[in-house]
Design an enzyme around this catalytic site. Structure first.
Site, mmCIF file in Angstrom:
data_model
loop_
_atom_site.group_PDB
_atom_site.id
_atom_site.type_symbol
_atom_site.label_atom_id
_atom_site.label_comp_id
_atom_site.label_asym_id
_atom_site.label_seq_id
_atom_site.Cartn_x
_atom_site.Cartn_y
_atom_site.Cartn_z
ATOM 1 N N HIS A 178 143.845 13.352 2.185
ATOM 2 C CA HIS A 178 143.258 13.417 3.519
ATOM 3 C C HIS A 178 141.964 12.627 3.619
ATOM 4 C CE1 HIS A 178 145.264 16.218 6.374
ATOM 5 N NE2 HIS A 178 145.891 16.597 5.287
ATOM 6 N N HIS A 205 144.770 20.072 -3.761
ATOM 7 C CA HIS A 205 145.896 19.721 -2.878
ATOM 8 C C HIS A 205 146.647 20.955 -2.404
ATOM 9 C CE1 HIS A 205 148.683 17.157 -0.830
ATOM 10 N NE2 HIS A 205 149.717 17.533 -1.560
ATOM 11 N N ASP A 251 139.527 20.995 -1.241
ATOM 12 C CA ASP A 251 140.251 21.088 0.033
ATOM 13 C C ASP A 251 139.429 21.764 1.129
ATOM 14 O OD1 ASP A 251 143.336 20.231 -0.536
ATOM 15 O OD2 ASP A 251 142.441 21.146 -2.302
ATOM 16 N N HIS A 269 146.787 24.714 -1.197
ATOM 17 C CA HIS A 269 145.755 25.468 -0.481
ATOM 18 C C HIS A 269 145.620 26.923 -0.904
ATOM 19 C CE1 HIS A 269 145.212 22.592 3.183
ATOM 20 N NE2 HIS A 269 144.976 22.013 2.013
ATOM 21 N N HIS A 289 138.446 20.272 4.015
ATOM 22 C CA HIS A 289 138.974 19.835 5.314
ATOM 23 C C HIS A 289 137.912 19.920 6.422
ATOM 24 C CE1 HIS A 289 143.228 19.073 4.322
ATOM 25 N NE2 HIS A 289 143.011 19.968 3.364
ATOM 26 N N HIS A 312 144.607 15.378 -7.987
ATOM 27 C CA HIS A 312 144.950 15.788 -6.622
ATOM 28 C C HIS A 312 146.421 15.449 -6.402
ATOM 29 C CE1 HIS A 312 143.674 16.941 -2.506
ATOM 30 N NE2 HIS A 312 144.723 16.216 -2.168
#
Length: 385
Positions: free
Chosen positions: A94, A216, A14, A218, A16, A180
């Site tokens: 994502h 997935h 994660d 956080h 991002h 995930h």
């Protein structure tokens, strides 16, 4: 002598890359903070001489149109990690729709990275020659969900998990599950991921694997010990719902015949803080300015009543990124969910009024208690006059 019965893993998730937080109030590009966290993760992987690096999804923030800069950073950190140990990448919800093509490109220039894009098991060789069977459970394709009703989709997911259990039994040295999704019971911890959730019962995770690496959620979570199942969490606090989350990566040691061991690697992200006020008066303004002046991270202000005094604080204070007005009910809900995190803010919300509401809901003889409380408050006010 090479020990094929031992496997050292670095598990991260994660990232991002490309995320900009608080776009509706004060957009903040989080790239530099993410790069510092990733630098630390790479350094830890090198220092600990890991055999395998696991990435469990959401490496990119934009699913449809990641920036060139985000893709450049992704390639850069993948290359750095590959120099340390073989890398296995599992896509998340994502991740860019073009990640498969991107993965094909990366694997064409190096055999030290594997992109697992389906539910089919993959056999990889770790740094010291250990044979590792990867049992992947990527975030299911939305088109698959749309083609099926809820019951059929649930059956589809559970049948995939049952098949992975059978495949895990065929391992040579080690078997690792990579997934995930949200484990049942953790939907409230999904942070910015809240919405349509893929929720899986932890009992369906193949019990015969040596480690279950999840992504997935956080915040760091050890889900269970048998098999050891962990969410490492994201590397930075992306939004204010993650104020108290532990962030970083996980170092895992597997030895045949022994229980697995792990250690958290703290990514040292910037802190986030929400300040709660009943109303923004001159005292609150001073409190906000004083707090923000010495706070190293980002701040959100939430207030209940409009006092008519609300200068351009965000124009004045660089690390104040959000100002929100919420109802008493909304604020109480936040306080109930995270009492430890926000207990120091109660005085700013008129503590006695909150306590009165609490008594009304929880105590049968609340009227008598409220009368005593009001008498005490009157005495205090008279003594202060």
């Amino acid at each position: 002598m090479i020990n094929l019965k031992e496997l050292k893993i670095l598990h991260t998730s994660d990232w991002h890359l490309g995320v900009t937080s608080w776009t509706s109030s004060r957009p903040v590009d989080r790239r530099e903070e993410l790069k510092k966290a990733l630098d630390k993760v790479v350094e830890e992987a090198e220092k600990r001489e890991v055999d395998l690096i696991l990435l469990t999804g959401d490496l990119l923030h934009s699913r449809n149109n990641p920036s060139v800069v985000a893709l450049h950073d992704l390639l850069d950190y993948l290359k750095r990690m590959m120099r340390t140990a073989p890398v296995v990448v599992l896509p998340g919800n994502h991740d860019w729709k073009g990640l498969k093509l991107f993965g094909n490109f990366v694997t064409s220039i190096s055999s030290d990275i594997t992109f697992v894009m389906s539910f089919e098991p993959v056999d990889v060789e770790a740094k010291r020659g250990q044979k590792v069977r990867i049992l992947p459970f990527p975030y299911p394709d939305e088109s698959e969900a749309l083609r099926k009703n809820e019951g059929d989709f649930r059956f589809f997911l559970e049948s995939r998990l049952n098949k992975l259990y059978e495949e895990a039994l065929k391992k040579e040295d080690f078997a690792i599950f990579m997934g995930h999704f949200t484990v049942e019971g953790l939907a409230g911890y999904a942070g910015i991921e809240q919405g349509r959730e893929i929720i899986i019962n932890r009992a369906l995770i193949p019990s015969v694997v040596d480690y279950a690496a999840l992504g997935h959620i956080h915040s760091f979570r050890e889900i269970q010990k048998q098999p050891l199942t962990i969410y490492p969490g994201s590397l930075i606090r992306i939004d204010f719902g993650e104020e108290a989350d532990e962030k970083g990566a996980v170092f895992v040691e597997l030895k045949r015949g022994e229980p697995p061991r792990y250690e958290r690697i703290d990514a040292s992200p910037l802190p986030l803080k929400t300040l709660y006020y009943k109303k923004i008066d001159t005292s609150a303004l001073k409190s906000i300015r004083d707090f923000c002046r010495n706070f190293p991270g980002y701040v959100r202000v939430v207030y209940e009543e409009d006092s008519g005094i609300l200068p351009d604080l965000m124009g004045e204070i660089d690390n104040l990124v959000k100002i929100e007005r919420k109802s008493r009910r909304e604020i109480e809900e936040v306080l109930r969910e995270s009492p430890e995190e926000f207990k120091e803010e109660l005085d700013k919300l008129d503590y006695f009024e909150l306590f009165k509401e609490y008594l009304k809901k929880r105590e049968e003889n609340h009227e008598k208690l409220l009368k005593i409380l009001d008498e005490l408050l009157d005495e205090v006010k008279k003594s202060e006059a």
